[in-house]
Design a protein around this motif. Structure first.
Motif, mmCIF file in Angstrom:
data_model
loop_
_atom_site.group_PDB
_atom_site.id
_atom_site.type_symbol
_atom_site.label_atom_id
_atom_site.label_comp_id
_atom_site.label_asym_id
_atom_site.label_seq_id
_atom_site.Cartn_x
_atom_site.Cartn_y
_atom_site.Cartn_z
ATOM 1 N N LYS A 1 -5.079 -1.082 -7.214
ATOM 2 C CA LYS A 1 -6.058 -0.093 -6.766
ATOM 3 C C LYS A 1 -5.331 1.243 -6.745
ATOM 4 O O LYS A 1 -4.124 1.329 -6.967
ATOM 5 N N ASN A 2 -6.049 2.321 -6.436
ATOM 6 C CA ASN A 2 -5.427 3.650 -6.417
ATOM 7 C C ASN A 2 -4.288 3.756 -5.411
ATOM 8 O O ASN A 2 -3.347 4.523 -5.618
ATOM 9 N N ASP A 3 -4.380 2.990 -4.319
ATOM 10 C CA ASP A 3 -3.363 3.120 -3.279
ATOM 11 C C ASP A 3 -2.650 1.817 -2.941
ATOM 12 O O ASP A 3 -1.912 1.745 -1.958
ATOM 13 N N SER A 4 -2.863 0.770 -3.749
ATOM 14 C CA SER A 4 -2.213 -0.509 -3.430
ATOM 15 C C SER A 4 -2.016 -1.369 -4.668
ATOM 16 O O SER A 4 -2.648 -1.164 -5.694
ATOM 17 N N LYS B 1 0.858 -1.178 0.000
ATOM 18 C CA LYS B 1 0.000 0.000 0.000
ATOM 19 C C LYS B 1 0.894 1.227 0.000
ATOM 20 O O LYS B 1 1.654 1.442 0.952
ATOM 21 N N ASP C 1 -3.055 -7.276 -9.214
ATOM 22 C CA ASP C 1 -4.197 -6.484 -8.768
ATOM 23 C C ASP C 1 -3.684 -5.086 -8.461
ATOM 24 O O ASP C 1 -2.623 -4.925 -7.866
#
Length: 170
Positions: free
Chosen positions: A125-128, A101, A123
């Motif tokens: 995400k915006n922060d991870s 993260k 995978d």
């Protein structure tokens, strides 16, 4: 040979019938005698003959390793026991899923290091990120160590899988 034998790491491959309870029996053999298992993997490898391969990494003196192999060989559903370490050339690999993260520069650095280690982003995400890294255990250890400073959140590891080099089956 000296009076004091040193313990060394061994990768042992065991071919067994794929039946309920065999893994418990193998692990019970280790725990009942106070032997440590550093890594353990097991999966069916031959559906037609209903066989599984168990790969165990353990450490011990030469005498202890010989005892382990002899005791494993006596278990009824065991077909073959091979000490890949003593047999010489073999290939070992491990897979890890590493969750990181981070944002900003740390995010960029995590992606750069993943590229250097040939880790795949599986995978995002915006922060991870979740990275998949495969290779020798020391490579996996190093990658995880570098990710600690960049926001390491979680790690899942498969343990070592191994096979001999060349054209022979275990």
């Amino acid at each position: 040979m000296s009076a004091v034998e040193t313990a060394s790491r061994h990768t042992i491959s065991i071919l067994v019938d794929n039946e309920p309870g065999i893994l418990a029996r193998v692990v019970g053999l280790f725990s009942g005698r106070g032997y440590n298992i550093e890594s353990l993997t097991v999966a069916r490898t031959n559906e037609k003959e209903n066989l599984s391969r168990i790969t165990i990494v353990t450490a011990g003196t030469p005498m202890v390793i010989e005892q382990i192999k002899a005791q494993l060989d006596r278990l009824v559903p065991v077909h073959r026991v091979r000490d890949l370490t003593l047999e010489g050339a073999h290939v070992e690999r491990e897979l890890a899923l590493v969750k990181v993260k981070s944002t900003g520069e740390k995010r960029v650095e995590a992606l750069r290091l993943a590229d250097v280690f040939r880790a795949k982003v599986i995978d995002a995400k915006n922060d991870s990120f979740v990275f998949e890294v495969t290779g020798a255990s020391d490579k996996v250890d190093t990658f995880i160590g570098l990710m600690e400073a960049l926001g390491l959140v979680d790690v899942g590891r498969t343990g070592i899988v191994a096979t001999t080099r060349g054209g022979e089956a275990i």
